[in-house]
Scaffold this motif. Sequence first.
Motif, mmCIF file in Angstrom:
data_model
loop_
_atom_site.group_PDB
_atom_site.id
_atom_site.type_symbol
_atom_site.label_atom_id
_atom_site.label_comp_id
_atom_site.label_asym_id
_atom_site.label_seq_id
_atom_site.Cartn_x
_atom_site.Cartn_y
_atom_site.Cartn_z
ATOM 1 N N ALA A 278 34.129 -20.966 4.639
ATOM 2 C CA ALA A 278 34.541 -21.023 6.047
ATOM 3 C C ALA A 278 33.376 -20.668 6.969
ATOM 4 O O ALA A 278 33.174 -21.304 8.009
ATOM 5 C CB ALA A 278 35.723 -20.091 6.290
ATOM 6 N N LEU A 279 32.600 -19.653 6.592
ATOM 7 C CA LEU A 279 31.445 -19.272 7.412
ATOM 8 C C LEU A 279 30.384 -20.367 7.448
ATOM 9 O O LEU A 279 29.772 -20.623 8.495
ATOM 10 C CB LEU A 279 30.842 -17.963 6.892
ATOM 11 N N HIS B 241 27.646 -24.567 10.490
ATOM 12 C CA HIS B 241 27.230 -25.970 10.610
ATOM 13 C C HIS B 241 27.718 -26.562 11.935
ATOM 14 O O HIS B 241 26.966 -27.249 12.635
ATOM 15 C CB HIS B 241 27.764 -26.773 9.429
ATOM 16 N N ILE B 242 28.936 -26.297 12.296
ATOM 17 C CA ILE B 242 29.498 -26.812 13.550
ATOM 18 C C ILE B 242 28.769 -26.212 14.747
ATOM 19 O O ILE B 242 28.387 -26.929 15.684
ATOM 20 C CB ILE B 242 31.012 -26.527 13.616
ATOM 21 N N GLN B 243 28.554 -24.904 14.728
ATOM 22 C CA GLN B 243 27.868 -24.255 15.845
ATOM 23 C C GLN B 243 26.423 -24.726 15.970
ATOM 24 O O GLN B 243 25.919 -24.913 17.082
ATOM 25 C CB GLN B 243 27.902 -22.735 15.683
ATOM 26 N N LEU C 71 22.401 -27.783 18.967
ATOM 27 C CA LEU C 71 21.382 -28.827 18.976
ATOM 28 C C LEU C 71 21.703 -29.900 20.012
ATOM 29 O O LEU C 71 20.816 -30.362 20.737
ATOM 30 C CB LEU C 71 21.254 -29.441 17.586
ATOM 31 N N ASP C 72 22.963 -30.272 20.120
ATOM 32 C CA ASP C 72 23.372 -31.246 21.139
ATOM 33 C C ASP C 72 23.103 -30.725 22.545
ATOM 34 O O ASP C 72 22.611 -31.455 23.407
ATOM 35 C CB ASP C 72 24.854 -31.595 21.000
#
Length: 101
Positions: free
Chosen positions: A28-29, A34-36, A41-42
């Motif tokens: 989960a971490l 990865h999402i954060q 980056l975006d």
Amino acid sequence: MPGVRVHLSLRLKLFVIGALALVGTTAALLVNQHIQFGQALDRFITQRAIDETPFFRAALASLLIERDYASVDAVIQESVTPNGIAHAILVDPNNRLIAQA
């Protein structure tokens, strides 16, 4: 052998449950990280594009007024670098391609 039941001690059951909890928490971490990272980056890329827009406008305004498309193309080509802008496209208000690199 049908009907054979394996007896696991309480200690082993607690260990297996704890190990599964650790693996689940770690997964989960990693997914959250990865999402954060992707979102950060975006945001960085978007902010960099906003920051560099005035420089492109200043470099291209007089060339576009004079319709010097060869020089516009040269400026766009020079702007693309391996460690900077990877791809640049310049279109007119009607979405016709003027230059790309």
